[in-house]
Design a protein around this motif. Structure first.
Motif, PDB file in Angstrom:
ATOM      1  N   LEU A   1       0.607  -1.308   0.112  1.00 34.01           N
ATOM      2  CA  LEU A   1       0.008   0.007  -0.085  1.00 34.01           C
ATOM      3  C   LEU A   1       0.933   1.323  -0.004  1.00 34.01           C
ATOM      4  O   LEU A   1       0.352   2.298  -0.203  1.00 34.01           O
ATOM      5  N   GLY A   2       2.162   1.063   0.045  1.00 33.38           N
ATOM      6  CA  GLY A   2       3.231   2.129   0.054  1.00 33.38           C
ATOM      7  C   GLY A   2       3.262   2.873   1.451  1.00 33.38           C
ATOM      8  O   GLY A   2       2.576   2.379   2.279  1.00 33.38           O
ATOM      9  N   PRO A   3       3.879   3.882   1.509  1.00 36.97           N
ATOM     10  CA  PRO A   3       4.142   4.817   2.584  1.00 36.97           C
ATOM     11  C   PRO A   3       2.645   5.596   3.235  1.00 36.97           C
ATOM     12  O   PRO A   3       2.019   5.652   2.205  1.00 36.97           O
ATOM     13  N   GLY A   4       2.744   5.513   4.473  1.00 42.32           N
ATOM     14  CA  GLY A   4       1.504   5.898   5.115  1.00 42.32           C
ATOM     15  C   GLY A   4       1.115   7.221   4.434  1.00 42.32           C
ATOM     16  O   GLY A   4      -0.269   7.632   4.111  1.00 42.32           O
ATOM     17  N   PHE A   5       1.812   8.269   4.202  1.00 46.02           N
ATOM     18  CA  PHE A   5       1.692   9.596   3.801  1.00 46.02           C
ATOM     19  C   PHE A   5       1.283   9.530   2.554  1.00 46.02           C
ATOM     20  O   PHE A   5       0.172  10.437   2.253  1.00 46.02           O
ATOM     21  N   ARG A   6       1.546   8.961   1.617  1.00 40.32           N
ATOM     22  CA  ARG A   6       1.186   8.337   0.201  1.00 40.32           C
ATOM     23  C   ARG A   6      -0.368   7.899   0.287  1.00 40.32           C
ATOM     24  O   ARG A   6      -1.586   8.297  -0.319  1.00 40.32           O
ATOM     25  N   PHE A   7      -0.619   7.033   0.953  1.00 35.72           N
ATOM     26  CA  PHE A   7      -1.655   5.998   1.254  1.00 35.72           C
ATOM     27  C   PHE A   7      -2.909   7.152   1.707  1.00 35.72           C
ATOM     28  O   PHE A   7      -3.947   7.213   1.141  1.00 35.72           O
ATOM     29  N   LEU A  29      -8.758   1.038  -4.134  1.00 31.24           N
ATOM     30  CA  LEU A  29      -8.252   0.303  -2.855  1.00 31.24           C
ATOM     31  C   LEU A  29      -8.781  -1.130  -2.948  1.00 31.24           C
ATOM     32  O   LEU A  29      -7.984  -1.920  -2.670  1.00 31.24           O
ATOM     33  N   ARG A  30     -10.031  -1.257  -3.264  1.00 27.76           N
ATOM     34  CA  ARG A  30     -10.464  -2.701  -3.105  1.00 27.76           C
ATOM     35  C   ARG A  30      -9.568  -3.710  -4.112  1.00 27.76           C
ATOM     36  O   ARG A  30      -9.371  -4.585  -4.108  1.00 27.76           O
ATOM     37  N   GLU A  31      -9.290  -2.901  -5.419  1.00 31.08           N
ATOM     38  CA  GLU A  31      -8.733  -3.726  -6.340  1.00 31.08           C
ATOM     39  C   GLU A  31      -7.245  -4.245  -5.720  1.00 31.08           C
ATOM     40  O   GLU A  31      -6.832  -5.260  -6.193  1.00 31.08           O
ATOM     41  N   MET A  32      -6.750  -3.008  -5.246  1.00 31.28           N
ATOM     42  CA  MET A  32      -5.331  -3.274  -4.829  1.00 31.28           C
ATOM     43  C   MET A  32      -5.078  -4.402  -3.852  1.00 31.28           C
ATOM     44  O   MET A  32      -4.464  -5.168  -3.526  1.00 31.28           O
ATOM     45  N   LEU A  33      -6.316  -4.474  -2.795  1.00 32.64           N
ATOM     46  CA  LEU A  33      -6.395  -5.522  -1.869  1.00 32.64           C
ATOM     47  C   LEU A  33      -7.094  -6.918  -2.376  1.00 32.64           C
ATOM     48  O   LEU A  33      -6.877  -7.926  -1.483  1.00 32.64           O
TER      49      LEU A  33
END
Length: 186
Positions: A1-7, A29-33
């Motif tokens: 999901l990448g770094p928190g700030f980007r998320f 986000l659903r697609e990524m998960l």
């Protein structure tokens, strides 16, 4: 999901003061998960079940469970008295509440140590022989915690009960075989 700030920048909507108003790009986000998040429904596993029988049993916690819960609730109480939360405070709050939920099942879920203090497991240990007095009876046990399933597995083995276990660690290719075993093996 990448770094928190980007998320957070990609998915969280905040007002001018930084307060969270909502979330966006949830389809993305659903697609990524999708590759790592597994959600199963009765229809998706084609599991034919008889009508559900629900019996509520209220069990008092052991003294050890009560102490764990009280310690974590003290942390919650301290944090809730603060005027504002830092990210670390939110993390500590989540962990304390999570520990309260886990200690309600068994002390070892929180402490990671034996012995395991749990009125639920003690009750299940007494209940299992009565539950399976009828030889054709089957049961499904749900738990949020795989560690709790490990403790339940120990009880099933102790009572000589056969079982199949389906949790997130079971590879997709083996899941249907486990469901079939549950459905067809007496």
């Amino acid at each position: 999901l990448g770094p928190g700030f980007r998320f957070f920048n990609r998915h969280r909507m905040t007002d001018e003061n930084g307060k969270v108003k909502g979330y966006r790009n949830l389809a993305q986000l659903r697609e990524m998960l999708k590759p790592v998040l597994l959600r199963r429904t009765r229809e998706s596993v084609k599991l034919e079940l008889p009508p559900r029988v629900v019996e509520y049993v209220r069990l008092a916690p052991t003294e050890e469970q009560r102490e764990l819960n009280a310690a974590n609730m003290r942390t919650v109480s301290v944090l809730l008295r603060k005027k504002y939360f830092t990210e670390m405070d939110l993390l500590r709050l989540r962990i304390a509440l999570l520990n309260c939920r886990m200690s309600a099942d068994s002390s070892c879920l929180v402490t990671k140590q034996r012995p395991s203090y749990s009125n639920k497991l003690d009750h299940l240990d007494e209940f299992l022989p009565r539950l399976f007095e009828e030889s054709d009876r089957k049961a499904i046990v749900f738990s949020e915690w795989t560690t709790m399933l490990d403790r339940i597995e120990e009880l099933l083995k102790k009572h000589g009960l056969s079982y199949v276990r389906l949790d997130g660690s079971v590879p997709q290719r083996l899941r249907q075989e486990l469901v079939n075993t549950f459905q067809t093996d007496p």
